[in-house]
Each structure stands twice: as structure tokens, then as C-alpha cells.
Design an enzyme around this catalytic site. Structure first.
Site, mmCIF file in Angstrom:
data_model
loop_
_atom_site.group_PDB
_atom_site.id
_atom_site.type_symbol
_atom_site.label_atom_id
_atom_site.label_comp_id
_atom_site.label_asym_id
_atom_site.label_seq_id
_atom_site.Cartn_x
_atom_site.Cartn_y
_atom_site.Cartn_z
ATOM 1 N N GLU A 31 1.160 -1.317 -0.080
ATOM 2 C CA GLU A 31 0.206 0.287 -0.182
ATOM 3 C C GLU A 31 1.013 1.319 0.359
ATOM 4 O O GLU A 31 1.417 1.378 0.456
ATOM 5 C CB GLU A 31 -0.876 0.094 1.733
ATOM 6 C CG GLU A 31 -2.312 0.814 1.169
ATOM 7 C CD GLU A 31 -3.146 -0.763 -0.320
ATOM 8 O OE1 GLU A 31 -3.077 -0.437 -1.375
ATOM 9 O OE2 GLU A 31 -3.894 -1.166 0.291
ATOM 10 N N HIS A 32 0.039 2.154 -0.899
ATOM 11 C CA HIS A 32 1.204 3.568 -1.117
ATOM 12 C C HIS A 32 2.644 3.518 -1.384
ATOM 13 O O HIS A 32 3.620 3.865 -1.219
ATOM 14 C CB HIS A 32 1.685 4.241 0.560
ATOM 15 C CG HIS A 32 -0.013 4.694 0.455
ATOM 16 N ND1 HIS A 32 -0.574 6.301 0.244
ATOM 17 C CD2 HIS A 32 -1.630 4.665 1.530
ATOM 18 C CE1 HIS A 32 -1.494 6.478 0.273
ATOM 19 N NE2 HIS A 32 -2.407 5.329 1.373
ATOM 20 N N GLY A 118 -15.862 4.970 -2.873
ATOM 21 C CA GLY A 118 -15.518 5.827 -1.685
ATOM 22 C C GLY A 118 -15.139 4.591 0.443
ATOM 23 O O GLY A 118 -14.761 5.353 0.368
ATOM 24 N N GLY A 120 -12.394 2.425 -1.070
ATOM 25 C CA GLY A 120 -11.264 2.034 -0.892
ATOM 26 C C GLY A 120 -11.750 0.283 -1.718
ATOM 27 O O GLY A 120 -10.749 0.017 -1.892
ATOM 28 N N LEU A 121 -12.299 0.510 -2.665
ATOM 29 C CA LEU A 121 -12.212 -0.877 -3.875
ATOM 30 C C LEU A 121 -12.727 -0.569 -4.813
ATOM 31 O O LEU A 121 -11.997 -0.890 -6.143
ATOM 32 C CB LEU A 121 -13.678 -2.186 -3.151
ATOM 33 C CG LEU A 121 -14.118 -2.189 -1.972
ATOM 34 C CD1 LEU A 121 -15.425 -3.380 -2.052
ATOM 35 C CD2 LEU A 121 -12.628 -3.233 -1.998
ATOM 36 N N SER A 122 -12.540 0.626 -5.218
ATOM 37 C CA SER A 122 -11.374 1.109 -6.738
ATOM 38 C C SER A 122 -13.073 1.016 -7.436
ATOM 39 O O SER A 122 -12.045 1.418 -8.811
ATOM 40 C CB SER A 122 -10.368 0.563 -7.033
ATOM 41 O OG SER A 122 -9.155 0.298 -6.508
ATOM 42 N N SER A 123 -13.700 1.992 -6.897
ATOM 43 C CA SER A 123 -15.040 1.928 -7.539
ATOM 44 C C SER A 123 -14.641 3.840 -8.894
ATOM 45 O O SER A 123 -15.290 2.952 -9.844
ATOM 46 C CB SER A 123 -15.717 3.611 -7.615
ATOM 47 O OG SER A 123 -15.899 3.735 -6.726
ATOM 48 N N GLU A 157 -7.721 9.948 -13.595
ATOM 49 C CA GLU A 157 -7.934 10.572 -11.931
ATOM 50 C C GLU A 157 -7.131 11.775 -11.756
ATOM 51 O O GLU A 157 -7.692 12.370 -11.045
ATOM 52 C CB GLU A 157 -7.880 9.499 -11.289
ATOM 53 C CG GLU A 157 -9.273 7.939 -11.458
ATOM 54 C CD GLU A 157 -9.135 7.524 -10.242
ATOM 55 O OE1 GLU A 157 -9.038 7.653 -9.222
ATOM 56 O OE2 GLU A 157 -9.026 6.222 -10.449
ATOM 57 N N ASP A 169 -5.362 0.527 -8.770
ATOM 58 C CA ASP A 169 -5.994 0.144 -9.340
ATOM 59 C C ASP A 169 -6.413 -0.323 -10.641
ATOM 60 O O ASP A 169 -7.525 -1.218 -11.459
ATOM 61 C CB ASP A 169 -7.166 1.450 -8.486
ATOM 62 C CG ASP A 169 -6.893 2.144 -7.668
ATOM 63 O OD1 ASP A 169 -6.040 0.899 -6.666
ATOM 64 O OD2 ASP A 169 -6.704 2.690 -7.179
HETATM 65 C C1 GLA Z 1 -5.510 4.339 -3.694
HETATM 66 C C2 GLA Z 1 -4.786 4.789 -5.348
HETATM 67 C C3 GLA Z 1 -4.079 3.279 -5.193
HETATM 68 C C4 GLA Z 1 -2.918 3.031 -4.098
HETATM 69 C C5 GLA Z 1 -3.605 3.194 -2.780
HETATM 70 C C6 GLA Z 1 -2.751 3.304 -1.741
HETATM 71 O O1 GLA Z 1 -6.119 2.882 -4.035
HETATM 72 O O2 GLA Z 1 -5.946 5.070 -6.469
HETATM 73 O O3 GLA Z 1 -2.792 4.169 -6.941
HETATM 74 O O4 GLA Z 1 -1.584 4.957 -4.845
HETATM 75 O O5 GLA Z 1 -4.284 4.241 -2.463
HETATM 76 O O6 GLA Z 1 -1.854 2.106 -2.128
#
Ligand code: GLA
Length: 354
Positions: A31-32, A118, A120-123, A157, A169
Site C-alpha cells: 500500500e502506498h 469511497g 477503498g475498492l476502487s470504484s 483521475e 487500481d
Molecule cells: C488508492 C490509489 C492507488 C494506491 C492506493 C494506496 O487506491 O488509487 O493508486 O496509491 O490508494 O496503495
């Protein structure tokens, strides 16, 4: 197995509607790290966003966001204005595809999905990918190959919504594989599918209830801190950082997280390959502590959700995605009683035309 960078199937159907689907994603670990040229281990989920496109007369793109019951309409030719809220995704998708020289056709789009926004599942990535596939298909145009399309969707984005997100994502949505996670090395990027064999265990996500909008959360600030750390260390990206000594607070902790999180991705791959699910659970816990204490992207609602998962017997639980709210990912024994609101998640197939 190396991921094959094949073109997405595309079957033009003159005068008829087309439907595209793009999945959301779960990030097992890493993550990150994506915007630091690092490693991550996501998988596409079954839920996602679908976009139906039908040919329309005139020169306009009309859109109906079904779940919100909101509409948008704009001219295909000339300068496209950015619009507000979800409209930015549609206008950005059209403008970015046209910038690639793809000739789009007037059409009427309908967007619907079953991913909580919103959470955290990348909608957002799923909307962008699904829109691009539908817009290309209705125009009988070949979409860019998956990595180029992921980059294009990321620009939507970054430049149209102000969220400085990386490629995690979009690559997960475009390159996911049923039953597999994808180890992504953002240098390249290079992708390798890894069987996600959890034996008698299951992964579940719990929505913390704290919704976040990346563009206005601390996400962009974290990216800026990483850039500042690169300048201090004299490296192009934190992938090249070997330590955090001598950096001022809090940059030292940000860098410590990134270096250790990259290592955890490969440790998680090794744990999966060895069938060591207890080890995988410990890595999720360590990742969470690092994201909470060093990267500082957790919030009280997320901490409560992590605690609930632990009380329910999770082998490991961590904040997932951009942070500052969103969902928690946890690993459970198959016979565990999941905490209220937890939803099991399994790796599903990549984005496609239906
Ligand atoms: C969000 C961003 C990703 C990534 C994560 C953290 O989902 O869209 O690009 O940076 O946060 O890992």
C-alpha cells in the site's frame, strides 16, 4: 507465469448496444508503494461497474448515472469542459481517448455498479476502465493495450478529478485473473500472476463507514511528502531508497513504511507459495501498524473495524487502499463467524466486454 500483454477482445456490433464491465479491486498488500515505483499484490473482485453504450444521433455523448439518477450531456467535438462529480470521469475518458487519436462516436451511456463508492475498492478506476472500453467498442475502435489503457485511466483521475493516484487500481482492473493475485512491480510495470490459494481460509472486507474522497483526503499530501523525501535523499523514486536515516520527521517514517512495505509484498508472495497463511496474516498486521504509525493514513473508524476483525478471530487485518477511511481487509479461518457487515472477496476476472 508472466502476464501476457494481449489486446482486449473487441467485437464491433454495428447499430447495437455494447456493454463493458470493469471490476473493483482488493489489494492484498503493498500500500502506498505504487506511486513510489514499488511493489503491490492486488486482485480484481467480482463486483464492479458496467457501462452500456448505445449509438445516438447528433454529435453528443449523453450519460445516465443510473444509481444516482443523474444525467450529463456534452458535445463530442471541440474543447470538453470538466464538469462536476462523476461527470469528470465521462468527460475525461472521452477527452483522453480522443487525445490518443481514437475516433469516438456519439452515443448514449448508462453507468451502473455494485461497488460501494469511497470504500477503498476502487470504484473510480472501475468507472474509468469500463467507460473507456464501452466508448471504444461502440466506436468500433481498438482500445489501447492494457498497460497503456491503465495509464490513460490514471490520467483521467489525476488530471480530471485531482486525485494524484498511481496505477495500482487500473492495472488490477485490467490485468486481474480469476483465482489469482497479481504481483505488480511498478518499475516497468512488470506483472506476474500468483495463484491465491487460501486453502480453508477466506479474505473479507469490512467497510469502516468513513467514506473518503482521495482528491480531498491526505493522499495527495503523502505523495508530496514522498517527493520531498526523494529530493532529500537524492533519488528519483523511493524504490531506490535504502534507508531513512537523517531524514527529518515525518519523512523518515514515510520512507520507512515504503521500504518495508515493498519487502512485505515479496514476503506475502513467499507465504502464499508456501501455504503459510498464519505468516500471511502476520504480514497484514505488520502492514497495518506501518500504515497507522509510520504512514499515518488510518482514522478511528478504521481502527474500530480492525479491532472487530481481530475479535472475530482474524489471522491478520489491515487498512486497505488510499486510507483516511474506506475498507479493512482481513484473513479468517473458513469457519469463523465474520464480523457484522464483512463481505468475503475472491479474485475474479479482468475488465471485459460482456
Ligand atoms: C488508492 C490509489 C492507488 C494506491 C492506493 C494506496 O487506491 O488509487 O493508486 O496509491 O490508494 O496503495
Amino acid at each position: 507465469m508472466r502476464h501476457s500483454n494481449t489486446r482486449l477482445e473487441h467485437t464491433p456490433r454495428e447499430g447495437r448496444s455494447v456493454q463493458a464491465f470493469a471490476p473493483g479491486r482488493v489489494n492484498l498488500i503493498g500500500e502506498h508503494t505504487d506511486y513510489n515505483d514499488g511493489l503491490c499484490l492486488p486482485f480484481a473482485v467480482e463486483r464492479g461497474v458496467s457501462v452500456t453504450a448505445e449509438p445516438a444521433p447528433g454529435r453528443e455523448i449523453e450519460t445516465h448515472a443510473l444509481d444516482l439518477d443523474e444525467h450529463d450531456r456534452f458535445e463530442l467535438d471541440g474543447e470538453i469542459e470538466s464538469g462536476d462529480g462523476w461527470r469528470r470521469f465521462v468527460r475525461g475518458a472521452v477527452a483522453e481517448l480522443q487525445r490518443e487519436g481514437i475516433e469516438l462516436r456519439p452515443c448514449s451511456l448508462t453507468i451502473t455498479g455494485d461497488l460501494p463508492r469511497g470504500s477503498g475498492l476502487s470504484s473510480s478506476a472501475a468507472v474509468c476502465v469500463s467507460l473507456c472500453l464501452a466508448l471504444c467498442a461502440i466506436a468500433e475502435a481498438q482500445p489501447p493495450e492494457p498497460i497503456a489503457l491503465a495509464r490513460l485511466c490514471s490520467r483521467i483521475e489525476n488530471d480530471w478529478t485531482g486525485a494524484q493516484t498511481g496505477l495500482l487500481d487500473q492495472l488490477a482492473a485490467l490485468c486481474g485473473k480469476r483465482g489469482h493475485a497479481v504481483r505488480i512491480d511498478m518499475r516497468g510495470p512488470r506483472l506476474r500472476t500468483i495463484p491465491l490459494d487460501l486453502a480453508d481460509h477466506a479474505l473479507a472486507v469490512v467497510d469502516s463507514g468513513a467514506s473518503r474522497n482521495i482528491a480531498v483526503s491526505g493522499y495527495n499530501e503523502r505523495r508530496e511528502e514522498c517527493r520531498a523525501a526523494c529530493r532529500e535523499l537524492g533519488v528519483d523514486s523511493l524504490r531506490d531508497a535504502t534507508g531513512s536515516e537523517g531524514l527529518p520527521e515525518p519523512l523518515d517514517r514515510r520512507v520507512r513504511h515504503v521500504i518495508a512495505e515493498n519487502d512485505r509484498v515479496d514476503a506475502a508472495v513467499a507465504a502464499l507459495e508456501a501455504g503459510d497463511l498464519a505468516g500471511l496474516g502476520r504480514l497484514l498486521d505488520t502492514s497495518h501498524r506501518s500504515l497507522r504509525d509510520d504512514y499515518e493514513v488510518s482514522v478511528p473508524e478504521v481502527e474500530r473495524a480492525v479491532q472487530e476483525c481481530r475479535r472475530a478471530g482474524a489471522l491478520g487485518a489491515r487498512i486497505m487502499g488510499g486510507g483516511f477511511g474506506g475498507s479493512v481487509l482481513a484473513l479468517f479461518h473458513g469457519d469463523a463467524q465474520l464480523p457484522p457487515g464483512a463481505v468475503s472477496v475472491e479474485p475474479g476476472p479482468a475488465a471485459r466486454l460482456l
